[in-house]
Design a protein around this motif. Structure first.
Motif, PDB file in Angstrom:
ATOM      1  N   UNK A 280       0.759  -1.283   0.041  1.00 29.86           N
ATOM      2  CA  UNK A 280       0.112   0.006   0.091  1.00 29.86           C
ATOM      3  C   UNK A 280       0.938   1.260   0.116  1.00 29.86           C
ATOM      4  N   UNK A 281       2.199   1.219   0.206  1.00 30.93           N
ATOM      5  CA  UNK A 281       2.734   2.327   0.519  1.00 30.93           C
ATOM      6  C   UNK A 281       3.267   2.910  -0.970  1.00 30.93           C
ATOM      7  N   UNK A 282       3.034   2.260  -1.910  1.00 31.56           N
ATOM      8  CA  UNK A 282       3.514   2.789  -3.284  1.00 31.56           C
ATOM      9  C   UNK A 282       2.544   4.022  -3.548  1.00 31.56           C
ATOM     10  N   UNK A 283       2.924   5.506  -4.198  1.00 33.29           N
ATOM     11  CA  UNK A 283       2.003   6.242  -4.596  1.00 33.29           C
ATOM     12  C   UNK A 283       2.196   6.573  -6.090  1.00 33.29           C
ATOM     13  N   UNK A 284       3.201   6.517  -6.883  1.00 29.23           N
ATOM     14  CA  UNK A 284       3.650   6.839  -7.981  1.00 29.23           C
ATOM     15  C   UNK A 284       4.078   5.511  -8.780  1.00 29.23           C
ATOM     16  N   UNK A 285       5.052   5.878  -9.753  1.00 33.39           N
ATOM     17  CA  UNK A 285       5.636   4.847 -10.592  1.00 33.39           C
ATOM     18  C   UNK A 285       5.860   3.652  -9.785  1.00 33.39           C
ATOM     19  N   UNK A 286       5.420   2.411 -10.452  1.00 32.51           N
ATOM     20  CA  UNK A 286       5.779   1.004 -10.024  1.00 32.51           C
ATOM     21  C   UNK A 286       6.563   0.210 -11.087  1.00 32.51           C
ATOM     22  N   UNK A 287       7.534  -0.584 -10.470  1.00 28.63           N
ATOM     23  CA  UNK A 287       8.419  -1.434 -11.525  1.00 28.63           C
ATOM     24  C   UNK A 287       8.067  -2.886 -11.182  1.00 28.63           C
ATOM     25  N   UNK A 288       8.272  -3.677 -12.239  1.00 28.88           N
ATOM     26  CA  UNK A 288       8.730  -5.032 -12.218  1.00 28.88           C
ATOM     27  C   UNK A 288       9.342  -5.475 -13.309  1.00 28.88           C
ATOM     28  N   UNK A 289      10.244  -6.493 -13.074  1.00 27.14           N
ATOM     29  CA  UNK A 289      11.317  -6.865 -14.115  1.00 27.14           C
ATOM     30  C   UNK A 289      11.318  -8.267 -14.270  1.00 27.14           C
ATOM     31  N   UNK A 290      11.171  -8.602 -15.563  1.00 24.60           N
ATOM     32  CA  UNK A 290      11.152  -9.896 -15.838  1.00 24.60           C
ATOM     33  C   UNK A 290      12.506 -10.325 -16.979  1.00 24.60           C
ATOM     34  N   UNK A 291      12.864 -11.594 -17.262  1.00 31.77           N
ATOM     35  CA  UNK A 291      13.729 -11.887 -18.085  1.00 31.77           C
ATOM     36  C   UNK A 291      13.341 -12.605 -19.168  1.00 31.77           C
ATOM     37  N   UNK A 292      14.119 -12.365 -20.400  1.00 31.52           N
ATOM     38  CA  UNK A 292      13.315 -13.184 -21.443  1.00 31.52           C
ATOM     39  C   UNK A 292      13.595 -14.526 -21.639  1.00 31.52           C
ATOM     40  N   UNK A 293      12.413 -15.187 -21.927  1.00 36.19           N
ATOM     41  CA  UNK A 293      12.200 -16.582 -21.838  1.00 36.19           C
ATOM     42  C   UNK A 293      12.225 -17.217 -20.572  1.00 36.19           C
ATOM     43  N   UNK A 294      12.221 -16.334 -19.243  1.00 39.61           N
ATOM     44  CA  UNK A 294      11.966 -16.873 -18.082  1.00 39.61           C
ATOM     45  C   UNK A 294      10.905 -16.270 -17.323  1.00 39.61           C
ATOM     46  N   UNK A 295       9.886 -15.735 -18.146  1.00 39.07           N
ATOM     47  CA  UNK A 295       8.823 -14.761 -17.524  1.00 39.07           C
ATOM     48  C   UNK A 295       7.753 -15.634 -16.700  1.00 39.07           C
ATOM     49  N   UNK A 296       7.944 -16.758 -16.962  1.00 39.49           N
ATOM     50  CA  UNK A 296       7.057 -17.694 -15.854  1.00 39.49           C
ATOM     51  C   UNK A 296       7.545 -17.729 -14.367  1.00 39.49           C
ATOM     52  N   UNK A 297       8.731 -17.055 -14.167  1.00 38.06           N
ATOM     53  CA  UNK A 297       9.267 -17.005 -12.724  1.00 38.06           C
ATOM     54  C   UNK A 297       8.840 -15.758 -12.157  1.00 38.06           C
ATOM     55  N   UNK A 298       8.238 -14.773 -13.186  1.00 35.80           N
ATOM     56  CA  UNK A 298       7.649 -13.469 -12.437  1.00 35.80           C
ATOM     57  C   UNK A 298       8.851 -12.577 -12.236  1.00 35.80           C
ATOM     58  N   UNK A 299       8.720 -11.655 -11.495  1.00 33.28           N
ATOM     59  CA  UNK A 299       9.568 -10.435 -11.349  1.00 33.28           C
ATOM     60  C   UNK A 299      10.754 -10.604 -10.480  1.00 33.28           C
ATOM     61  N   UNK A 300      12.029 -10.337 -11.178  1.00 35.68           N
ATOM     62  CA  UNK A 300      13.429 -10.526 -10.268  1.00 35.68           C
ATOM     63  C   UNK A 300      13.832  -9.128  -9.679  1.00 35.68           C
ATOM     64  N   UNK A 301      13.179  -8.151 -10.111  1.00 30.45           N
ATOM     65  CA  UNK A 301      13.438  -6.598  -9.418  1.00 30.45           C
ATOM     66  C   UNK A 301      12.133  -5.870  -9.578  1.00 30.45           C
TER      67      UNK A 301
END
Length: 444
Positions: A280-301
């Protein structure tokens, strides 16, 4: 002692894997410092009321409890292990604001603990590498565009698949939901954040429990489908026919992030309006990072902007941060057998021992090599040279040093090629690629 049973969710890397982890950390640390971030380390524990006040649930926090304590000693009763590095950092800023210079840029590489169900890349104890920028009273939006560039450079220098940083802005979501006259926009965000796991039908069903009509749910899902590698997403949102001043503000900020990333590193960032982030503490830009070919594992950053997390009374320190899940990233790649190190030890040279009475002279040779930055071991025993070479080979040590006997010159042998040459410990140096273990990535 009987053979212990491994604890699920608490990774312990083998020596070669640990070498890879250290190389990753060295590069990440160096990149953060190139952008002017200062190192910080905070304590492992925080008061529970601080840990639980911004969106985490009690089931995810490990609570401290001593096995034996006096009945009237409750000093540990309200302490828990931190589940991320942002909450303790916000507390640190509040406590030390008078000693810090703003805007304050810090990086932090530490273990965190979270009561998750262990799975591929998901652990109960794991290492994170965070960067945050905080300022006093106000934080310019351009920092939200800068952080993905830092992370992009950090990840680009690692032997990993191509990363994509997916970005959204909570103002876009909240403004859009306000434009739809939804009663509880934050609750809707938490539902939308589950889209990847429960699908559109599941989201629609949960939204209905919040009083969202079918037509409103269609627009909510329509917004979540918007995706673009440039600022064209703004027009796609406009076509949905919803208006609100906060929506306009969020779209402008998000476009700035995407455009800045495209100028610095084309293809690095992508606007994905399904990204909400559960905290809940996020108020602006949010980020998630995936790796090509490994998207099934979700965000790593992942990470985002927070305006109210570091605030107390009239003191307010808005910030923005991104966190690389180092253990998560490595766990995924180790599981795919996608990373390797050229050897499992830092040693580049093994000094062979002809006889035990020669060990002191062998130690002197090793000391000369170490003084010049060459990682060196002395053989554990004066076995036959063939056995000493096999010992080096099993550990991946590329060179064996043979002290000269009877006034003869020393020689050093590359046991991979068989080449053996005369050498002096005062000036011989192995090729640069053999000085430290080389880490490589192999991907389909």
């Amino acid at each position: 002692m009987s053979k212990p049973t491994p604890l699920s969710g608490f990774p312990e890397w083998l020596p070669a894997q640990r070498i890879i982890e250290q190389r990753f950390l060295d590069h990440i640390r160096r990149t953060f410092e190139l952008y002017g971030f200062a190192s910080l380390e905070t304590r492992a524990v925080e008061p529970l009321d601080q840990l639980l006040r911004k969106g985490e649930t009690s089931k995810e926090v490990y609570v401290l409890r001593r096995l034996q304590a006096a009945p009237d000693d409750t000093s540990d009763a309200s302490l828990g292990l931190h589940f991320d590095l942002t909450v303790p950092f916000a507390r640190f800023v509040l406590e030390n604001a008078g000693k810090l210079h703003f805007p304050f840029r810090r990086y932090q590489i530490q273990k965190v603990w979270r009561g998750e169900r262990p799975a591929a890349g998901r652990y109960r104890e794991f290492l994170q590498a965070d960067i945050d920028i905080v300022d006093r009273d106000t934080l310019p939006a351009h920092y939200e565009a800068e952080l993905p560039l830092v992370i992009g450079d950090a990840l680009a220098g690692l032997p990993i698949p191509k990363p994509t940083i997916m970005v959204n802005n909570r103002k876009v979501l909240q403004g859009f939901y306000q434009g739809l006259d939804l009663v509880d926009p934050e609750a809707v965000m938490r539902v939308v954040d589950k889209l990847e796991r429960i699908g559109p039908a599941g989201v629609t069903a949960e939204l209905a429990l919040l009083g969202v009509t079918e037509s409103q749910a269609r627009l909510v899902l329509g917004l979540a489908e918007v995706s673009a590698g440039d600022a064209s997403f703004v027009d796609d949102v406009r076509k949905l026919g919803v208006s609100d001043p906060l929506l306009d503000e969020g779209l402008a900020e998000l476009a700035a992030v995407v455009e800045a990333a495209a100028a610095h590193s084309p293809g690095l960032c992508r606007a994905e309006l399904k990204i909400a982030r559960g905290l809940d503490y996020y108020t602006g830009t949010v980020y998630e990072t995936t790796l090509a070919g490994l998207e099934r594992y979700g965000s790593v950053c992942s990470g985002g902007r927070y305006d109210n997390l570091a605030s107390s009374g009239n003191d307010r320190f808005p910030g923005v941060g991104l966190s690389i899940g180092v253990s998560r990233l490595l766990g995924v790649l180790f599981g795919e057998n996608a990373l390797s190190a050229s050897r499992s030890v830092p040693t580049a040279v093994l000094v062979a021992v002809g006889a035990e009475e020669d060990r002191r002279s062998c130690d002197r040779i090793a000391a000369q090599l170490r003084a010049r930055g060459i990682a060196t071991e002395v053989s554990p025993s004066a076995a036959k040279f063939g056995k000493q070479i096999k010992f080096a080979d099993r550990r991946g040590i590329p060179y064996v040093w043979f002290p000269g006997a009877g006034g003869a010159a020393d020689t050093v042998k590359d046991i991979r090629s068989g080449d053996q040459v005369e050498a002096s410990a005062g000036n011989w140096t192995p090729p640069a690629e053999d000085l430290i273990p080389v880490v490589e990535g192999t991907f389909n």
